[in-house]
Design a protein around this motif. Structure first.
Motif, PDB file in Angstrom:
ATOM      1  N   LEU A 239       0.856  -1.183   0.000  1.00  0.00           N
ATOM      2  CA  LEU A 239       0.000   0.000   0.000  1.00  0.00           C
ATOM      3  C   LEU A 239       0.892   1.232   0.000  1.00  0.00           C
ATOM      4  N   MET A 240       0.666   2.120  -0.943  1.00  0.00           N
ATOM      5  CA  MET A 240       1.504   3.308  -1.079  1.00  0.00           C
ATOM      6  C   MET A 240       1.026   4.422  -0.151  1.00  0.00           C
ATOM      7  N   ASP A 241       1.982   5.151   0.397  1.00  0.00           N
ATOM      8  CA  ASP A 241       1.673   6.389   1.109  1.00  0.00           C
ATOM      9  C   ASP A 241       1.783   7.527   0.092  1.00  0.00           C
ATOM     10  N   SER A 242       0.629   8.056  -0.315  1.00  0.00           N
ATOM     11  CA  SER A 242       0.601   9.111  -1.343  1.00  0.00           C
ATOM     12  C   SER A 242       0.380  10.487  -0.737  1.00  0.00           C
ATOM     13  N   THR A 243       0.778  10.657   0.533  1.00  0.00           N
ATOM     14  CA  THR A 243       0.573  11.933   1.229  1.00  0.00           C
ATOM     15  C   THR A 243       1.222  13.088   0.491  1.00  0.00           C
ATOM     16  N   ARG A 244       2.437  12.885  -0.001  1.00  0.00           N
ATOM     17  CA  ARG A 244       3.148  13.975  -0.676  1.00  0.00           C
ATOM     18  C   ARG A 244       2.407  14.433  -1.924  1.00  0.00           C
ATOM     19  N   LEU A 245       1.974  13.484  -2.724  1.00  0.00           N
ATOM     20  CA  LEU A 245       1.278  13.853  -3.954  1.00  0.00           C
ATOM     21  C   LEU A 245      -0.066  14.512  -3.644  1.00  0.00           C
ATOM     22  N   ASN A 246      -0.754  14.014  -2.636  1.00  0.00           N
ATOM     23  CA  ASN A 246      -2.017  14.641  -2.242  1.00  0.00           C
ATOM     24  C   ASN A 246      -1.794  16.085  -1.818  1.00  0.00           C
ATOM     25  N   ALA A 247      -0.697  16.329  -1.095  1.00  0.00           N
ATOM     26  CA  ALA A 247      -0.377  17.692  -0.667  1.00  0.00           C
ATOM     27  C   ALA A 247      -0.028  18.590  -1.848  1.00  0.00           C
ATOM     28  N   LEU A 248       0.402  17.982  -2.943  1.00  0.00           N
ATOM     29  CA  LEU A 248       0.733  18.737  -4.158  1.00  0.00           C
ATOM     30  C   LEU A 248      -0.483  18.938  -5.060  1.00  0.00           C
ATOM     31  N   GLY A 249      -1.662  18.552  -4.579  1.00  0.00           N
ATOM     32  CA  GLY A 249      -2.892  18.901  -5.274  1.00  0.00           C
ATOM     33  C   GLY A 249      -3.503  17.834  -6.152  1.00  0.00           C
ATOM     34  N   TRP A 250      -3.110  16.556  -5.979  1.00  0.00           N
ATOM     35  CA  TRP A 250      -3.688  15.492  -6.821  1.00  0.00           C
ATOM     36  C   TRP A 250      -4.360  14.446  -5.957  1.00  0.00           C
ATOM     37  N   GLN A 251      -5.508  13.947  -6.429  1.00  0.00           N
ATOM     38  CA  GLN A 251      -6.226  12.851  -5.784  1.00  0.00           C
ATOM     39  C   GLN A 251      -6.755  11.914  -6.874  1.00  0.00           C
ATOM     40  N   ALA A 252      -6.793  10.602  -6.569  1.00  0.00           N
ATOM     41  CA  ALA A 252      -7.396   9.646  -7.503  1.00  0.00           C
ATOM     42  C   ALA A 252      -8.889   9.919  -7.627  1.00  0.00           C
ATOM     43  N   GLN A 253      -9.435   9.683  -8.828  1.00  0.00           N
ATOM     44  CA  GLN A 253     -10.830  10.006  -9.110  1.00  0.00           C
ATOM     45  C   GLN A 253     -11.699   8.798  -9.416  1.00  0.00           C
ATOM     46  N   VAL A 254     -11.118   7.724  -9.960  1.00  0.00           N
ATOM     47  CA  VAL A 254     -11.916   6.601 -10.468  1.00  0.00           C
ATOM     48  C   VAL A 254     -11.913   5.460  -9.460  1.00  0.00           C
ATOM     49  N   GLY A 255     -13.111   5.085  -8.992  1.00  0.00           N
ATOM     50  CA  GLY A 255     -13.236   3.977  -8.051  1.00  0.00           C
ATOM     51  C   GLY A 255     -13.006   2.636  -8.708  1.00  0.00           C
ATOM     52  N   LEU A 256     -12.746   1.612  -7.890  1.00  0.00           N
ATOM     53  CA  LEU A 256     -12.364   0.302  -8.398  1.00  0.00           C
ATOM     54  C   LEU A 256     -13.456  -0.338  -9.254  1.00  0.00           C
ATOM     55  N   GLU A 257     -14.691  -0.338  -8.792  1.00  0.00           N
ATOM     56  CA  GLU A 257     -15.750  -1.010  -9.550  1.00  0.00           C
ATOM     57  C   GLU A 257     -16.025  -0.306 -10.880  1.00  0.00           C
ATOM     58  N   VAL A 258     -15.958   1.023 -10.885  1.00  0.00           N
ATOM     59  CA  VAL A 258     -16.130   1.773 -12.146  1.00  0.00           C
ATOM     60  C   VAL A 258     -14.986   1.462 -13.092  1.00  0.00           C
ATOM     61  N   GLY A 259     -13.760   1.480 -12.567  1.00  0.00           N
ATOM     62  CA  GLY A 259     -12.593   1.205 -13.398  1.00  0.00           C
ATOM     63  C   GLY A 259     -12.592  -0.204 -13.958  1.00  0.00           C
ATOM     64  N   LEU A 260     -13.007  -1.176 -13.142  1.00  0.00           N
ATOM     65  CA  LEU A 260     -13.054  -2.563 -13.609  1.00  0.00           C
ATOM     66  C   LEU A 260     -14.070  -2.738 -14.734  1.00  0.00           C
ATOM     67  N   LYS A 261     -15.189  -2.037 -14.648  1.00  0.00           N
ATOM     68  CA  LYS A 261     -16.198  -2.124 -15.707  1.00  0.00           C
ATOM     69  C   LYS A 261     -15.625  -1.649 -17.044  1.00  0.00           C
ATOM     70  N   VAL A 262     -14.888  -0.531 -17.017  1.00  0.00           N
ATOM     71  CA  VAL A 262     -14.265  -0.016 -18.242  1.00  0.00           C
ATOM     72  C   VAL A 262     -13.181  -0.978 -18.726  1.00  0.00           C
ATOM     73  N   ALA A 263     -12.402  -1.530 -17.782  1.00  0.00           N
ATOM     74  CA  ALA A 263     -11.341  -2.468 -18.152  1.00  0.00           C
ATOM     75  C   ALA A 263     -11.928  -3.706 -18.821  1.00  0.00           C
TER      76      ALA A 263
END
Length: 325
Positions: free
Chosen positions: A291-315
């Protein structure tokens, strides 16, 4: 980046590279200012050809998304190819970029750079603090070398030549453009194919590798592309607040993980397979948790947008389109 920046995306036919191209185009970057080459046109393991390409094209930015990748089986079966090809491609592209005046480069690594038993979630400073997971150690060492190449060029040529080479370390990625090879793919595409074929053949059950207990974090590839462009274009002063010369990479993840068995169950629901799922403890598990600690990137203004079930459907839709073809 501006509309006039000439951008080279290495590995544009791969899952991540193609997503970066999509993201650039969707944000209005002119297609004629995006440079790509297929492997048949440019072999990145050929130093002479890579240097010639950079001298002719003279890009302003480089996204180094080209890599030889695969799951546990592929890493175990082809360790020599995984370390040699990745080391060679990285060294050729990064050095040619520098020698041809490229000041901005983004190197894409992998979460496997961290020790097998790293504290969770894995922080950037966990790098080189313990032994790696043996099944993908050659690939991990190559990716660590890529980080250190970027750091070294920054240290030596940052002030004198304006070199600003950054690295992002994604968690496990999935989505459109993935590799669905029955033996050499990563866990999600392998599961999509296996459960689809089980549904079509009406298989009585499906058996997955390992105990099913290891936990993994999964990120939709278009989120990764957005993060890559975001990090590439952060002002130097902003970026350097969260990194140091000897710790230049940034984690990219969604902040949540699931067990492999839970993931298999979710994929089965997405595909429409209703049979029982068994585990095979005789097969390797890999690291117990990543599991990644993405605290630094979050502090730089980025957050993931696509949830797992939505992403799996597209995949799965992507798999159906390409599998049928």
């Amino acid at each position: 980046m501006n509309q006039h920046s000439k951008i080279y995306v290495a590995g544009h036919r791969g899952m991540v590279g193609s997503a970066i191209v999509r993201h650039l185009l969707s944000n209005g970057h002119p297609a004629e200012r995006i440079v790509t080459r297929t492997h048949t046109k440019l072999d990145l393991t050929n130093q002479v050809d890579v240097n010639q390409f950079f001298a002719i094209e003279n890009p302003d930015q480089v996204y180094l998304a080209a890599a030889k990748v695969g799951g546990i089986h592929a890493n175990n079966t082809y360790p020599a190819e995984f370390i040699y090809q990745n080391l060679t491609m990285q060294a050729n592209v990064i050095d040619a970029a520098f020698r041809n005046g490229v000041q901005k480069l983004l190197f894409l690594g992998s979460s496997c750079i961290y020790p097998k038993l790293a504290d969770q979630p894995m922080r950037e400073d966990a790098l080189l603090t313990g032994p790696l997971e043996p099944t993908n150690e050659p690939y991990a060492i190559a990716k660590i070398a890529g980080i250190k190449l970027c750091e070294s060029y920054n240290r030596q040529y940052g002030q004198s030549h304006g070199v600003d080479y950054r690295s992002v370390m994604p968690t496990n990625l999935y989505g459109p453009g993935d590799n669905y090879h029955p033996e050499n793919s990563h866990v999600i595409p392998a599961l999509i194919r296996r459960f689809h074929e089980a549904k079509v053949s009406q298989a009585p059950s499906v058996t997955i590798w390992g105990t099913g207990t290891p936990k993994r974090e999964f990120l939709y590839v278009d989120d990764m592309a957005a993060a890559s462009v975001h990090v590439m274009n952060l002002p130097q002063a902003t970026y350097s607040q969260y990194t140091q010369p000897m710790l230049s990479h940034i984690n990219v993840g969604c902040g949540e993980d699931v067990t492999i068995l839970e993931m298999a169950q979710t994929v089965a629901r997405t595909v429409g397979y209703t049979g029982p799922i068994h585990t095979d403890p005789t097969k390797p598990d890999g690291a117990p948790r990543k599991l990644m600690d993405s605290t630094r990137l979050n502090a730089l203004g980025w957050q993931a947008q696509v949830g797992l079930e939505v992403g799996l459907k597209v995949a799965y839709e992507d798999f159906l389109a390409r599998y049928a073809a």
